[in-house]
Design a protein around this motif. Structure first.
Motif, PDB file in Angstrom:
ATOM      1  N   PHE A  61       0.821  -1.212   0.000  1.00  0.00           N
ATOM      2  CA  PHE A  61       0.000   0.000   0.000  1.00  0.00           C
ATOM      3  C   PHE A  61       0.858   1.266   0.000  1.00  0.00           C
ATOM      4  O   PHE A  61       0.685   2.152  -0.842  1.00  0.00           O
ATOM      5  CB  PHE A  61      -0.928  -0.006   1.220  1.00  0.00           C
ATOM      6  N   PHE A  62       1.802   1.340   0.926  1.00  0.00           N
ATOM      7  CA  PHE A  62       2.623   2.553   0.994  1.00  0.00           C
ATOM      8  C   PHE A  62       3.610   2.629  -0.172  1.00  0.00           C
ATOM      9  O   PHE A  62       3.964   3.736  -0.606  1.00  0.00           O
ATOM     10  CB  PHE A  62       3.360   2.612   2.337  1.00  0.00           C
ATOM     11  N   GLY A  63       4.023   1.470  -0.681  1.00  0.00           N
ATOM     12  CA  GLY A  63       4.844   1.489  -1.898  1.00  0.00           C
ATOM     13  C   GLY A  63       4.060   2.035  -3.075  1.00  0.00           C
ATOM     14  O   GLY A  63       4.571   2.832  -3.871  1.00  0.00           O
ATOM     15  N   GLY A  64       2.785   1.622  -3.188  1.00  0.00           N
ATOM     16  CA  GLY A  64       1.929   2.154  -4.248  1.00  0.00           C
ATOM     17  C   GLY A  64       1.709   3.645  -4.108  1.00  0.00           C
ATOM     18  O   GLY A  64       1.728   4.397  -5.099  1.00  0.00           O
ATOM     19  N   LEU A  65       1.503   4.115  -2.879  1.00  0.00           N
ATOM     20  CA  LEU A  65       1.348   5.557  -2.651  1.00  0.00           C
ATOM     21  C   LEU A  65       2.592   6.318  -3.107  1.00  0.00           C
ATOM     22  O   LEU A  65       2.494   7.324  -3.826  1.00  0.00           O
ATOM     23  CB  LEU A  65       1.104   5.831  -1.158  1.00  0.00           C
ATOM     24  N   ALA A  66       3.760   5.839  -2.685  1.00  0.00           N
ATOM     25  CA  ALA A  66       5.004   6.515  -3.056  1.00  0.00           C
ATOM     26  C   ALA A  66       5.191   6.525  -4.569  1.00  0.00           C
ATOM     27  O   ALA A  66       5.627   7.536  -5.145  1.00  0.00           O
ATOM     28  CB  ALA A  66       6.187   5.819  -2.381  1.00  0.00           C
ATOM     29  N   LEU A  67       4.851   5.414  -5.215  1.00  0.00           N
ATOM     30  CA  LEU A  67       5.046   5.317  -6.660  1.00  0.00           C
ATOM     31  C   LEU A  67       4.167   6.311  -7.410  1.00  0.00           C
ATOM     32  O   LEU A  67       4.640   7.034  -8.294  1.00  0.00           O
ATOM     33  CB  LEU A  67       4.754   3.894  -7.120  1.00  0.00           C
ATOM     34  N   VAL A  68       2.885   6.371  -7.075  1.00  0.00           N
ATOM     35  CA  VAL A  68       1.966   7.265  -7.800  1.00  0.00           C
ATOM     36  C   VAL A  68       2.300   8.724  -7.525  1.00  0.00           C
ATOM     37  O   VAL A  68       2.251   9.564  -8.428  1.00  0.00           O
ATOM     38  CB  VAL A  68       0.506   6.960  -7.406  1.00  0.00           C
ATOM     39  N   ILE A  69       2.647   9.042  -6.284  1.00  0.00           N
ATOM     40  CA  ILE A  69       3.023  10.422  -5.960  1.00  0.00           C
ATOM     41  C   ILE A  69       4.263  10.825  -6.749  1.00  0.00           C
ATOM     42  O   ILE A  69       4.355  11.943  -7.280  1.00  0.00           O
ATOM     43  CB  ILE A  69       3.254  10.565  -4.440  1.00  0.00           C
ATOM     44  N   ALA A  70       5.230   9.900  -6.861  1.00  0.00           N
ATOM     45  CA  ALA A  70       6.445  10.201  -7.638  1.00  0.00           C
ATOM     46  C   ALA A  70       6.128  10.361  -9.113  1.00  0.00           C
ATOM     47  O   ALA A  70       6.691  11.225  -9.792  1.00  0.00           O
ATOM     48  CB  ALA A  70       7.475   9.091  -7.420  1.00  0.00           C
ATOM     49  N   ARG A  71       5.213   9.512  -9.645  1.00  0.00           N
ATOM     50  CA  ARG A  71       4.862   9.604 -11.062  1.00  0.00           C
ATOM     51  C   ARG A  71       4.087  10.886 -11.363  1.00  0.00           C
ATOM     52  O   ARG A  71       4.170  11.434 -12.462  1.00  0.00           O
ATOM     53  CB  ARG A  71       4.019   8.391 -11.468  1.00  0.00           C
ATOM     54  N   ALA A  72       3.325  11.368 -10.372  1.00  0.00           N
ATOM     55  CA  ALA A  72       2.493  12.552 -10.592  1.00  0.00           C
ATOM     56  C   ALA A  72       3.274  13.856 -10.512  1.00  0.00           C
ATOM     57  O   ALA A  72       2.828  14.885 -11.018  1.00  0.00           O
ATOM     58  CB  ALA A  72       1.351  12.574  -9.578  1.00  0.00           C
TER      59      ALA A  72
END
Length: 483
Positions: free
Chosen positions: A164-175
């Motif tokens: 979950f937190f890995g997914g959050l970090a990934l999308v925030i970085a991509r955005a």
């Protein structure tokens, strides 16, 4: 006069209070402003570029497919060799994240076309990965169950939180405007999508369905929570929704997307709840063991085997806490009863079965035999220094005797040929023999006589040759055989 002084003091206190209040409000405002500037991500988001980059990473064909196949092979080799470094390298080059981000994005912005494309490529990705891993492990001669492989067969609460937190970090970085590449690489390593798929292939290759199902469960958990994190971040960043010319179609698609999003979140919530309960159960079980068996002192030769402790959480069929002790000393029944009463103090252990395996008291013959064998092996390892020295001395004596029995074979052959011209060949070897009480090393000779010699003559000359060998070598244990 005193009344005027009192009024002046009150007005002064009120003024100080108002000033303190104003300063406090100013401080709160400054903290709020600082925290807003620190955590605010909407202003630095590039929605159009983020959406375009995620959609471009969805398809699996051409170069992307070959990159996936190569990375699966590398990860499978790393898992087989128990090499964490190799597995990390494979995760860095793996393109597995694209369709999962695509599913979260499409659900958040009601883009059915992107959702369809993401699901199709997700299935292609899973099938291609599992088939590649299966072919590797099925054809590779070494199929060791390494710790890296076994670690992917049973997920827990930590895997849920990492996904979950890995997914959050990934999308925030991509955005973010100017994507943070290091975050993307770090998430690829932390969420570990590839090793579970390789473990699924391994489980199928060796015919162990539980390994395959456990690893697939871990992969599904990672997928759901990464997609859920993507969905929540895209919603928070207020990405523009996909517009449809037909308002009725737009509403229908919005409902479908919301329903799918709800269906994704329900199993995610249930998985988190069950993993969280299992984590709490194991935590209380460890506390219970630390306050009971781990501090219990055996009077003589008993021992608690902590590495054989079994803690199993099963919501439907009942949980289990089982401890194993070896040695002839048994834990008194009153002590066991006190432990059972203490177990009731732990809310999550009340309904769990508590079992103590100690010698023949367990009704499982297999467990008893295993504990007995393990105990004997441990006793052999704990020989005293004097016993070790005596054993080595006996070995030295035995080896010295064998050295004294060394046969000068070349000289014996030459002398035997001169004594008996009918001898066509002579061979020699030591043979170990035992009558189940002791073991002896017997020198065995084998004589080959010329074909012109009759049978009774062979027997007679063999007897003469044996007598000569015993005298020549000063060893009455020599045995002679003839072809």
């Amino acid at each position: 006069m005193p009344e005027n002084l009192f009024k002046e003091d009150n007005s002064s206190d009120e003024a100080n209070s108002q000033e303190v209040k104003k300063d406090f409000q100013g401080l709160l405002g400054s903290v709020r402003k600082f925290m807003t500037e620190l955590l605010e991500i909407r202003s630095n988001t590039d929605a159009a570029t983020t959406k375009e980059s995620i959609i471009l990473d969805i398809p699996f064909k051409g170069h992307t497919s070959w990159i996936l196949i190569c990375s699966i092979f590398i990860a499978s080799i790393g898992l087989n060799a128990n090499s964490t470094a190799v597995v990390i390298g494979a995760m860095l080059i793996s393109p597995l994240m694209g369709p999962i981000l695509g599913m979260g994005l499409s659900l958040a912005i009601n883009d059915v076309e992107t959702l369809r494309k993401s699901l199709k490529n997700f299935l292609v990705m899973v099938v291609l990965s599992v088939v590649t891993a299966f072919l590797f492990f099925y054809t590779f001669p070494i199929q060791d169950e390494s710790s890296e492989l076994l670690a992917r067969t049973k997920p827990d609460i930590r895997d849920v939180l990492i996904a979950f937190f890995g997914g959050l970090a990934l999308v925030i970085a991509r955005a973010k405007k100017g994507t943070i590449a290091s975050v993307i690489f770090g998430v690829a390593i932390a969420t570990a999508l590839m090793p579970p798929l390789c473990t699924v292939g391994f489980g199928l290759a060796i015919g162990n369905w539980w390994y395959a199902l456990g690893a697939m469960y871990l992969f599904i958990i990672n997928t759901i929570f990464i997609a859920l994190a993507t969905f929540l971040v895209i919603k928070y960043l207020r990405f523009p929704m996909v517009r449809y010319a037909n308002s009725r179609r737009r509403r229908r698609i919005a409902r479908i997307a919301s329903a799918i999003g709800l269906l994704v979140m329900l199993p995610a919530g249930y998985t988190f709840y069950m993993a969280f309960n299992e984590s709490l159960f194991k935590k209380q079980a460890q506390e219970f063991l630390s306050e009971t068996i781990e501090i219990y002192e055996f009077a003589r030769n008993g021992r608690y085997l902590d590495n054989l402790t079994k803690i199993e959480y099963d919501y439907q069929n009942g949980s289990l806490v089982e401890i194993v002790c070896m040695g002839s000393e048994e834990i008194p029944e009153n002590i066991l009863n006190s432990w059972r009463r203490k177990k009731q103090d732990y809310s999550r252990l009340k309904d769990a079965e508590f079992s103590v395996v100690q010698g023949g008291k367990d009704d499982s013959e297999e467990k008893f035999n295993y504990v007995s064998e393990l105990y004997e092996a441990k006793k052999a390892e704990l020989l005293t220094r004097e016993e070790r020295i005596r054993f080595l001395e006996e070995e030295v004596v035995r080896l010295s005797e064998n050295v004294g029995k060394q046969i000068p074979f070349q000289e014996v052959v030459a002398e035997a040929k001169e004594i008996n011209q009918n001898l066509a060949g002579l061979s020699f070897a030591y043979q170990l023999q035992s009558d189940f009480n002791k073991m002896d090393t017997i020198p065995i000779f084998e004589a080959k006589w010329k074909g012109s010699l009759r049978k009774n003559e062979k027997v007679k000359q063999s007897e003469n040759l044996l007598k000569w060998l015993k005298v020549r070598l000063k060893d009455s244990t020599i045995v002679l055989r003839q072809e």
